[in-house]
Scaffold this motif. Structure first.
Motif, mmCIF file in Angstrom:
data_model
loop_
_atom_site.group_PDB
_atom_site.id
_atom_site.type_symbol
_atom_site.label_atom_id
_atom_site.label_comp_id
_atom_site.label_asym_id
_atom_site.label_seq_id
_atom_site.Cartn_x
_atom_site.Cartn_y
_atom_site.Cartn_z
ATOM 1 N N VAL A 132 0.827 -1.208 0.000
ATOM 2 C CA VAL A 132 0.000 0.000 0.000
ATOM 3 C C VAL A 132 0.865 1.263 0.000
ATOM 4 O O VAL A 132 0.604 2.203 -0.753
ATOM 5 C CB VAL A 132 -0.975 -0.008 1.201
ATOM 6 N N ALA A 133 1.906 1.294 0.817
ATOM 7 C CA ALA A 133 2.767 2.487 0.857
ATOM 8 C C ALA A 133 3.438 2.703 -0.493
ATOM 9 O O ALA A 133 3.500 3.827 -1.004
ATOM 10 C CB ALA A 133 3.816 2.344 1.957
ATOM 11 N N ARG A 140 1.210 9.055 -6.325
ATOM 12 C CA ARG A 140 1.491 10.486 -6.194
ATOM 13 C C ARG A 140 2.602 10.903 -7.158
ATOM 14 O O ARG A 140 2.539 11.966 -7.773
ATOM 15 C CB ARG A 140 1.870 10.815 -4.747
ATOM 16 N N ILE A 149 -6.671 1.707 -3.372
ATOM 17 C CA ILE A 149 -5.544 0.813 -3.595
ATOM 18 C C ILE A 149 -5.855 -0.528 -2.942
ATOM 19 O O ILE A 149 -6.033 -0.619 -1.727
ATOM 20 C CB ILE A 149 -4.249 1.442 -3.035
ATOM 21 N N GLU A 153 -1.030 -6.858 -0.409
ATOM 22 C CA GLU A 153 -0.832 -6.651 1.027
ATOM 23 C C GLU A 153 -2.145 -6.785 1.807
ATOM 24 O O GLU A 153 -2.137 -7.251 2.950
ATOM 25 C CB GLU A 153 -0.206 -5.276 1.292
ATOM 26 N N LEU A 171 -13.739 -6.379 -1.149
ATOM 27 C CA LEU A 171 -13.641 -5.052 -0.519
ATOM 28 C C LEU A 171 -14.428 -4.008 -1.299
ATOM 29 O O LEU A 171 -14.885 -3.021 -0.720
ATOM 30 C CB LEU A 171 -12.172 -4.625 -0.381
ATOM 31 N N PHE B 122 0.769 16.524 1.509
ATOM 32 C CA PHE B 122 0.708 15.349 2.379
ATOM 33 C C PHE B 122 -0.041 14.218 1.692
ATOM 34 O O PHE B 122 -0.921 14.463 0.866
ATOM 35 C CB PHE B 122 -0.057 15.674 3.681
ATOM 36 N N ILE B 123 0.288 12.989 2.077
ATOM 37 C CA ILE B 123 -0.597 11.873 1.761
ATOM 38 C C ILE B 123 -1.901 12.125 2.503
ATOM 39 O O ILE B 123 -1.890 12.461 3.689
ATOM 40 C CB ILE B 123 0.031 10.541 2.212
ATOM 41 N N VAL B 132 -14.526 -0.195 2.705
ATOM 42 C CA VAL B 132 -13.801 0.262 1.512
ATOM 43 C C VAL B 132 -14.766 0.604 0.380
ATOM 44 O O VAL B 132 -14.622 1.649 -0.270
ATOM 45 C CB VAL B 132 -12.769 -0.799 1.062
ATOM 46 N N THR B 136 -15.107 4.247 -1.121
ATOM 47 C CA THR B 136 -14.757 4.418 -2.537
ATOM 48 C C THR B 136 -15.899 5.100 -3.286
ATOM 49 O O THR B 136 -15.688 6.071 -4.025
ATOM 50 C CB THR B 136 -14.445 3.049 -3.167
ATOM 51 N N ASP B 147 -5.615 9.705 -1.497
ATOM 52 C CA ASP B 147 -4.521 8.902 -2.045
ATOM 53 C C ASP B 147 -4.788 7.417 -1.851
ATOM 54 O O ASP B 147 -4.418 6.593 -2.692
ATOM 55 C CB ASP B 147 -3.206 9.281 -1.351
ATOM 56 N N CYS B 148 -5.375 7.081 -0.724
ATOM 57 C CA CYS B 148 -5.770 5.690 -0.496
ATOM 58 C C CYS B 148 -6.834 5.660 0.592
ATOM 59 O O CYS B 148 -7.050 6.644 1.300
ATOM 60 C CB CYS B 148 -4.578 4.809 -0.123
ATOM 61 N N ILE B 149 -7.491 4.524 0.663
ATOM 62 C CA ILE B 149 -8.564 4.349 1.636
ATOM 63 C C ILE B 149 -8.108 3.330 2.667
ATOM 64 O O ILE B 149 -7.846 2.167 2.336
ATOM 65 C CB ILE B 149 -9.863 3.931 0.927
ATOM 66 N N GLU B 153 -12.260 -1.515 8.051
ATOM 67 C CA GLU B 153 -12.389 -2.821 7.390
ATOM 68 C C GLU B 153 -11.033 -3.489 7.193
ATOM 69 O O GLU B 153 -10.928 -4.713 7.239
ATOM 70 C CB GLU B 153 -13.108 -2.668 6.049
ATOM 71 N N LEU B 154 -9.989 -2.698 6.965
ATOM 72 C CA LEU B 154 -8.669 -3.293 6.726
ATOM 73 C C LEU B 154 -8.080 -3.857 8.015
ATOM 74 O O LEU B 154 -7.224 -4.746 7.971
ATOM 75 C CB LEU B 154 -7.721 -2.274 6.092
ATOM 76 N N LEU B 171 0.317 0.341 7.130
ATOM 77 C CA LEU B 171 0.153 0.171 5.682
ATOM 78 C C LEU B 171 0.805 1.317 4.917
ATOM 79 O O LEU B 171 1.231 1.138 3.775
ATOM 80 C CB LEU B 171 -1.337 0.068 5.314
ATOM 81 N N LEU B 172 0.887 2.476 5.527
ATOM 82 C CA LEU B 172 1.576 3.595 4.881
ATOM 83 C C LEU B 172 3.084 3.556 5.111
ATOM 84 O O LEU B 172 3.811 4.417 4.592
ATOM 85 C CB LEU B 172 1.009 4.934 5.372
ATOM 86 N N GLY B 173 3.545 2.585 5.891
ATOM 87 C CA GLY B 173 4.982 2.482 6.147
ATOM 88 C C GLY B 173 5.509 3.614 7.015
ATOM 89 O O GLY B 173 6.681 3.985 6.908
#
Lengths: 238, 238
Positions: A132-133, A140, A149, A153, A171, B122-123, B132, B136, B147-149, B153-154, B171-173
């Motif tokens: 995801v990262a 971006r 996304i 993962e 999902l 920023f993200i 999700v 979405t 940028d992402c969801i 749920e995750l 998940l974003l590291g």
């Protein structure tokens, strides 16, 4: 076509299908070399790095490695790669920075505008083995307007494992037949088709460079074959 | 401010913080009523539906219910709600359509442009209890350029469970301190702050309508307090 197929979402393979990983990793590795005064065949370096992609995912698939996301696998592969190229004395922070080469991949020229056009009509989502990262940063960098996304993962399983595709479809709250997998690689599409997803092949003959002859692809088994994402949008009525 | 704080990603609560769930669900429920010739107090209906949000999540938190995503909880709540309002004879497909009211919520007026401005620096990610598919579809409806969801749920856990926030950060590291939770609700921010995330309060005094007096909020414990998302961008140097 899209109305007849009842498609609500397009799921995209990313490496090779949406972005030019090879040209970009060569560029990033060469920049690393210039920065640290290291000379190497960076084309061979990029190809060797990608060459370890499958074998390292196999280690996760066989449980020789516990679940490790793709940033983690790229880093493990990089350690081997630096040794094989005789590159020594690289700091951990420099390795970490080089590993982020995979977050800075250029899109194929048609991809950003083609995705934007497809997004007007369909949900568009990344369905990659990238984590995801990585996918977030790549979107971006490359201007990829994903709605969300999905991918390996979230399923903790690498394509072509059925769980990867099915977790994504679930999902999104969809049935498999309401989703279309878009990829340059027949194996990815065949795995998705076996689960009931629709398929679109978008060949990317330059994925392995101008010198490598692309493998011939039998196209008759896919719902759509498109020259690029603009053509895909046109064929899907977008 | 952002440089000093070292923030890389902004995680957003959505219902109430980004979108006006109440006004939108009233509108959607009233449209359902007109379509099926049903008369009811749709403001009370919307408030009662939202009133079941916490209790139904509690059933998952206490394991009285197995993991059920928010679309599923909304649907279970809707069954109770229709009975309580004496509304009978609604088909399953009409219930399913009404349940999608939560996918069609209007943004607060500053939200789309404010998010676009914040995204340049920023993200930006949804960190909602909504699933999700809901997030979405909502992003597409309301023009929210995530940028992402991420979200409940995750992690298969509802906020304020620490797993919800920490799964998103992972998940974003990122490290927790590299992420800032943005919400209109102090409890959400306090749970995030306890895990090391930064916090931004954006009060939304109209969340419960013009007739309901907003609860006073003690603002001194948050890193940023902003009037809206444009103000948030200005304060974060974007």
């Amino acid at each position: 076509m899209s109305r007849a197929l009842g498609i609500k979402a397009l799921l995209f393979d990313v490496f090779g299908t949406v972005v030019d990983w090879r040209g970009s990793v060569i560029r990033e590795a060469a920049a690393f070399g210039r920065l640290y005064g290291i000379d190497a065949d960076w084309q061979a370096f990029a190809d060797a790095w990608r060459g370890k992609y499958g074998p390292f995912m196999d280690k996760v698939r066989s449980a020789a490695l516990p679940w490790t996301n793709l940033d983690g696998l790229h880093r493990l592969a990089l350690e081997e790669l630096l040794a094989e190229f005789g590159i020594e004395g690289v700091s951990d922070s420099a390795k970490a920075e080089l590993n982020l080469a995979w977050h800075r991949l250029d899109p194929w020229p048609d991809a950003p505008a083609g995705l934007a056009r497809l997004k007007a009509r369909f949900i568009i989502a990344a369905m990659s083995n990238g984590n995801v990262a990585l996918m977030t940063n790549l979107a971006r960098y490359a201007g990829l307007p994903w709605d969300c996304i999905l991918g390996a993962e979230l399923a903790r399983a690498y394509k072509p494992d059925p769980r990867t595709y099915l977790t994504g479809v679930q999902l999104l709250g969809l049935q498999p037949a309401e989703a279309m997998m878009v990829a340059a690689h027949p194996g990815d599409l065949q795995a998705a088709a076996a689960l009931g997803l629709r398929t679109a092949l978008v060949p990317r003959p330059l994925e392995r460079g101008r010198a490598a002859a692309p493998e011939p692809i039998a196209t008759e088994s896919f719902d759509v074959v498109a020259a690029d994402f603009r053509d895909l949008a046109a064929q899907l009525g977008g």
